[in-house]
Design an enzyme around this catalytic site. Structure first.
Site, short mmCIF file in Angstrom:
data_model
loop_
_atom_site.label_atom_id
_atom_site.label_comp_id
_atom_site.label_asym_id
_atom_site.label_seq_id
_atom_site.Cartn_x
_atom_site.Cartn_y
_atom_site.Cartn_z
N ALA A 123 0.86 -1.18 0.00
CA ALA A 123 0.00 0.00 0.00
C ALA A 123 0.90 1.23 0.00
O ALA A 123 2.06 1.17 0.45
CB ALA A 123 -0.88 -0.01 1.24
N GLY A 137 0.57 -5.04 0.70
CA GLY A 137 -0.62 -5.13 -0.15
C GLY A 137 -0.38 -5.88 -1.45
O GLY A 137 -1.32 -6.38 -2.07
N GLU A 189 -0.70 -9.53 -0.63
CA GLU A 189 -2.12 -9.70 -0.28
C GLU A 189 -2.97 -9.76 -1.56
O GLU A 189 -3.91 -10.55 -1.66
CB GLU A 189 -2.56 -8.56 0.65
N GLU A 191 4.97 -4.91 6.95
CA GLU A 191 4.29 -3.85 7.68
C GLU A 191 4.82 -3.65 9.09
O GLU A 191 4.80 -2.55 9.64
CB GLU A 191 2.77 -4.14 7.74
N1 CAA Z 1 4.57 3.11 -0.81
C1 CAA Z 1 4.98 4.28 -1.36
N2 CAA Z 1 6.09 4.40 -2.11
C2 CAA Z 1 6.85 3.31 -2.28
C3 CAA Z 1 6.50 2.06 -1.74
C4 CAA Z 1 5.30 1.99 -0.97
N3 CAA Z 1 4.85 0.85 -0.45
N4 CAA Z 1 7.45 1.18 -2.05
C5 CAA Z 1 8.36 1.84 -2.80
N5 CAA Z 1 8.00 3.12 -2.94
C6 CAA Z 1 8.71 4.18 -3.67
C7 CAA Z 1 9.94 4.68 -2.89
O1 CAA Z 1 9.57 5.61 -1.92
C8 CAA Z 1 10.76 5.25 -4.01
O2 CAA Z 1 10.23 6.52 -4.33
P1 CAA Z 1 11.25 7.77 -4.67
O3 CAA Z 1 12.02 7.32 -5.88
O4 CAA Z 1 10.31 8.90 -4.94
O5 CAA Z 1 12.11 7.92 -3.47
C9 CAA Z 1 10.46 4.33 -5.19
O6 CAA Z 1 9.24 3.66 -4.86
C10 CAA Z 1 11.53 3.29 -5.41
O7 CAA Z 1 11.74 2.61 -4.18
P2 CAA Z 1 13.18 2.45 -3.49
O8 CAA Z 1 14.08 3.55 -3.88
O9 CAA Z 1 12.96 2.22 -2.04
O10 CAA Z 1 13.67 1.11 -4.22
P3 CAA Z 1 14.67 0.01 -3.64
O11 CAA Z 1 14.97 -0.90 -4.77
O12 CAA Z 1 15.80 0.64 -2.94
O13 CAA Z 1 13.82 -0.79 -2.54
C11 CAA Z 1 11.86 -1.91 -1.67
C12 CAA Z 1 12.72 -1.54 -2.93
C13 CAA Z 1 12.69 -2.88 -0.80
C14 CAA Z 1 10.63 -2.60 -2.18
C15 CAA Z 1 11.53 -0.63 -0.88
O14 CAA Z 1 11.00 0.33 -1.78
C16 CAA Z 1 10.54 -0.86 0.22
O15 CAA Z 1 10.90 -1.35 1.27
N6 CAA Z 1 9.26 -0.42 -0.02
C17 CAA Z 1 8.23 -0.49 1.01
C18 CAA Z 1 7.72 -1.89 1.17
C19 CAA Z 1 6.66 -1.92 2.25
O16 CAA Z 1 6.90 -1.58 3.39
N7 CAA Z 1 5.44 -2.37 1.88
C20 CAA Z 1 4.33 -2.47 2.78
C21 CAA Z 1 3.50 -1.21 2.70
S1 CAA Z 1 2.28 -1.14 3.97
C22 CAA Z 1 1.01 -2.13 3.43
O17 CAA Z 1 1.05 -2.71 2.36
C23 CAA Z 1 -0.13 -2.22 4.41
C24 CAA Z 1 -1.29 -3.04 3.96
O18 CAA Z 1 -1.29 -4.26 4.00
C25 CAA Z 1 -2.54 -2.36 3.60
#
Ligand code: CAA
Length: 261
Positions: free
Chosen positions: A66, A111, A114, A134
């Site tokens: 998400a 998400g 999921e 998360e």
């Molecule tokens: N939400 C918003 N933006 C996200 C995102 C997310 N879940 N995942 C990645 N992005 C964005 C980053 O912020 C980045 O944006 P900018 O270029 O503007 O800075 C862009 O995508 C590229 O990401 P990274 O630079 O971080 O890429 P990376 O290769 O270094 O890392 C990754 C990849 C390991 C997937 C890392 O992006 C990451 O950890 N993302 C978050 C994953 C996460 O925590 N997901 C769970 C979300 S909460 C959820 O899903 C709750 C639910 O069940 C409802």
């Protein structure tokens, strides 16, 4: 309708939804939820759509979760609504009347996993990574992860993934039963289409009956589940495709399923 957060297309009788926010690794925001619901309206209204494939645009991600930038400022009530909107969407996918394959080309986190778990099964690229991270954000899965993951891979593995936030690769995801098959990145799409075409060639009524029996039966005891299966077995007999399939076998020819009700 033009979409900004997904790409929706038909390839013959296969419908394809590509999550399309590659700069944010296809993170799910409310607009993407709304557009996907619209595309599902079209799929449901289209009698020629026989299988749906969900995948991610870009090299890196199926869906990286998400949208954290959207979530960070939500009030508790707004967060509950956001969670419900994702859950409702994934229930819709789970119960869609045609088969749905998740073609996981990269990160399927939060998400994203999921979403993939609401599909009938998952094919993955060797480059895919799965996880429920998360807990690293101080929250928990909100689009059904605590429920579907434990049902799919067992409670201990689900707890380990949800309580450590660790990612696993596609090979491990297959070993724990999350993923059906793993392919090289180059082969993933063609192999997914190949399986989609096999299913698209089957009878619509029997596909739906198999899907319903397996989905609903998992929430029933064995006897009730088997009785539901008998009802659906009987229903298949009354469908034109049921008659055609058995007649074709006896006449030693290939069946021609029309999907007629
Ligand atoms: N939400 C918003 N933006 C996200 C995102 C997310 N879940 N995942 C990645 N992005 C964005 C980053 O912020 C980045 O944006 P900018 O270029 O503007 O800075 C862009 O995508 C590229 O990401 P990274 O630079 O971080 O890429 P990376 O290769 O270094 O890392 C990754 C990849 C390991 C997937 C890392 O992006 C990451 O950890 N993302 C978050 C994953 C996460 O925590 N997901 C769970 C979300 S909460 C959820 O899903 C709750 C639910 O069940 C409802």
């Amino acid at each position: 309708m033009t979409y900004e957060n997904i790409i929706f297309e038909k390839q013959g009788d296969i419908a394809v939804i590509k999550f399309n926010r590659p700069k944010a690794l296809n993170a799910i925001n409310p607009a993407m939820v709304a557009e996907t619901n619209d595309a599902l309206d079209d799929v449901e209204a289209d009698p020629t759509a026989r299988v749906l494939i969900l995948t991610g645009e870009g090299e890196k991600a199926f869906i990286a979760g998400a949208d954290i930038a959207h979530m960070v400022n939500l009030s508790p009530i707004q967060a509950r609504e956001f969670s419900r909107s994702g859950q409702d969407l994934f229930f819709r996918i789970e119960n869609l009347k045609i088969p749905v394959i998740a073609c996981v080309n990269g990160f399927a986190l939060g998400g994203g996993v999921e979403c993939a778990m609401s599909c009938d099964f998952i094919y993955a690229s060797e480059k895919a990574k799965f996880g429920q991270p998360e807990i690293n954000l101080g929250v928990i899965p909100g689009f059904g992860g605590t429920q579907r993951l434990s049902r799919l891979v067992g409670r201990a593995m689900a707890k380990e993934l949800c309580m450590t936030g660790s990612m696993i690769d596609a090979v491990e995801a297959k070993a724990i039963g999350l993923v059906n098959k793993v392919f090289t990145p180059d082969a993933l799409w063609d192999e997914t289409m190949k399986t989609a075409r096999i299913m698209a060639s089957k009878g619509k009524v029997s596909l739906k009956a198999a899907k319903d029996c397996i989905n609903r039966g998992l929430n029933m005891d064995l006897l009730d589940g088997c009785y539901m299966e008998s009802d659906n077995f009987g229903l298949c007999m009354s469908s034109p495709d049921g008659k055609e399939g058995m007649t074709a076998f006896l006449e030693k020819r290939k069946p021609e399923f029309t999907g007629e009700l």
